[in-house]
Design an enzyme around this catalytic site. Structure first.
Site, PDB file in Angstrom:
ATOM      1  N   LYS A  54      81.303  36.478   6.011  1.00 21.73           N
ATOM      2  CA  LYS A  54      81.313  37.911   5.706  1.00 21.73           C
ATOM      3  C   LYS A  54      80.955  38.156   4.237  1.00 21.73           C
ATOM      4  O   LYS A  54      81.574  37.588   3.335  1.00 21.73           O
ATOM      5  CB  LYS A  54      82.702  38.461   6.032  1.00 21.73           C
ATOM      6  CG  LYS A  54      82.879  39.949   5.872  1.00 21.73           C
ATOM      7  CD  LYS A  54      84.283  40.328   6.364  1.00 21.73           C
ATOM      8  CE  LYS A  54      84.563  41.809   6.294  1.00 21.73           C
ATOM      9  NZ  LYS A  54      85.884  42.135   6.884  1.00 21.73           N
TER      10      LYS A  54
ATOM     11  N   GLU B  32      87.230  39.774  15.119  1.00 22.13           N
ATOM     12  CA  GLU B  32      87.414  39.218  13.778  1.00 22.13           C
ATOM     13  C   GLU B  32      88.707  38.397  13.694  1.00 22.13           C
ATOM     14  O   GLU B  32      89.762  38.846  14.122  1.00 22.13           O
ATOM     15  CB  GLU B  32      87.455  40.359  12.758  1.00 22.13           C
ATOM     16  CG  GLU B  32      87.519  39.915  11.315  1.00 22.13           C
ATOM     17  CD  GLU B  32      87.496  41.072  10.338  1.00 22.13           C
ATOM     18  OE1 GLU B  32      87.136  40.855   9.172  1.00 22.13           O
ATOM     19  OE2 GLU B  32      87.835  42.203  10.742  1.00 22.13           O
TER      20      GLU B  32
ATOM     21  N   CYS C 110      82.722  43.122  10.602  1.00 21.63           N
ATOM     22  CA  CYS C 110      83.564  44.281  10.296  1.00 21.63           C
ATOM     23  C   CYS C 110      82.996  45.146   9.172  1.00 21.63           C
ATOM     24  O   CYS C 110      82.005  45.834   9.335  1.00 21.63           O
ATOM     25  CB  CYS C 110      84.989  43.815  10.025  1.00 21.63           C
ATOM     26  SG  CYS C 110      86.203  45.170  10.081  1.00 21.63           S
TER      27      CYS C 110
END
Length: 280
Positions: free
Chosen positions: A118, A44, A155
């Site tokens: 994300k 990330e 994540c």
């Protein structure tokens, strides 16, 4: 055509500056290519520290456009050089005040295929991401690459089963899950969530974590990155919990059809009964 794809991932320690961080990942990619890898993914916001441990406007400086920015441009050159598909997560600026936690997906010939943003943004101690990022608004793309159908889930997303399923329904064979997660917070979840997602959705997952401590906080990133197959089994074991590491593993995409025929989870889905899952 063989169904076996040699895939790679990198868990890396922060070097202190973007130039050396990118250079280090380029060398890992070249080594992966020497080992025969055809696809590689990075952690990330791979070209920066995990600055979300603090809330400070100075860290907007890490943001750059996608795909026109310098990092993705350089990754496209690297893909052409190595002949590998590359998943490159960065801090994206779309325009003034519009920032996203993004991963660019680049094909083996250097062509830019698109981006994943994300969706789920945490805002808890040590992970102040809402300060920097808007929630993703680009859906759940699955990219047709030189090695197969690749998806990305970033994540904190991994705690939410809906996106994993969206990627499976869109035909993903391998999902890269670049992360930055801390030892005391979620280590035991790291061992079960991605294998469970791989089983439930019957595809391969590449789980990537940062490793070590960085200058902006006390988070102890514990590495232990791994590949997991559609039966929930680690492929070749996990990486170190303390050291930087390049993992290269052979993934047999033929196993996906075998498992889907045996376990038949997609056949037995009941979308007609799921309306309440998305009701406000």
């Amino acid at each position: 055509m063989t169904s076996v794809v040699r895939a790679a991932l990198v868990q890396a320690t922060w070097t202190g500056d973007t130039e050396s961080m990118i250079a280090k990942h380029e060398e890992h990619a070249r080594e992966a290519a020497r080992q025969g890898a055809r696809v590689i993914g990075f952690q990330e916001v791979f070209n920066a520290p995990y600055f979300c441990q603090v809330q400070d406007p100075e860290h907007y400086r890490w943001a750059e456009p996608v795909p026109e920015g310098p990092t993705v441009t350089r990754m496209r050159e690297l893909a052409r050089e190595t002949g590998m598909v590359i998943v490159a997560p960065v801090f994206e600026i779309e325009g003034s005040g519009f920032y996203y936690n993004t991963a660019a997906v680049i094909d083996a010939d250097g062509s830019y295929l698109g981006k994943y943003r994300k969706h789920h943004i945490p805002q808890v101690e040590g992970f102040w991401e809402k300060y920097y990022f808007r929630p993703g608004n680009a859906g759940w793309p699955v990219f047709e690459t030189a090695v197969g159908r690749i998806g990305v889930y970033i994540c904190y997303d991994r705690h939410f089963p809906e996106g994993w399923r969206q990627l499976g329904l869109a035909g993903a064979q391998l999902v890269y899950n670049p992360s930055a997660t801390s030892r005391g917070l979620s280590a035991y979840l790291w061992q079960l969530e991605q294998p469970a997602a791989a089983v439930a959705n019957e595809y391969f997952v590449a789980a990537i974590n940062r490793v070590g401590q960085e200058e902006y906080g006390d988070n102890d990133f514990y590495g232990t990155s791994y590949f997991v197959d559609p039966r929930g089994r680690l492929v070749g074991g996990a990486a170190s919990d303390k050291d930087e590491e390049l993992l290269v593993r052979d993934l047999d995409f033929g196993l996906i059809d075998t498992v889907r025929q045996q376990w038949a989870f997609y056949r037995d889905r009941r979308p007609d009964a799921y309306e309440g899952l998305v009701r406000p």
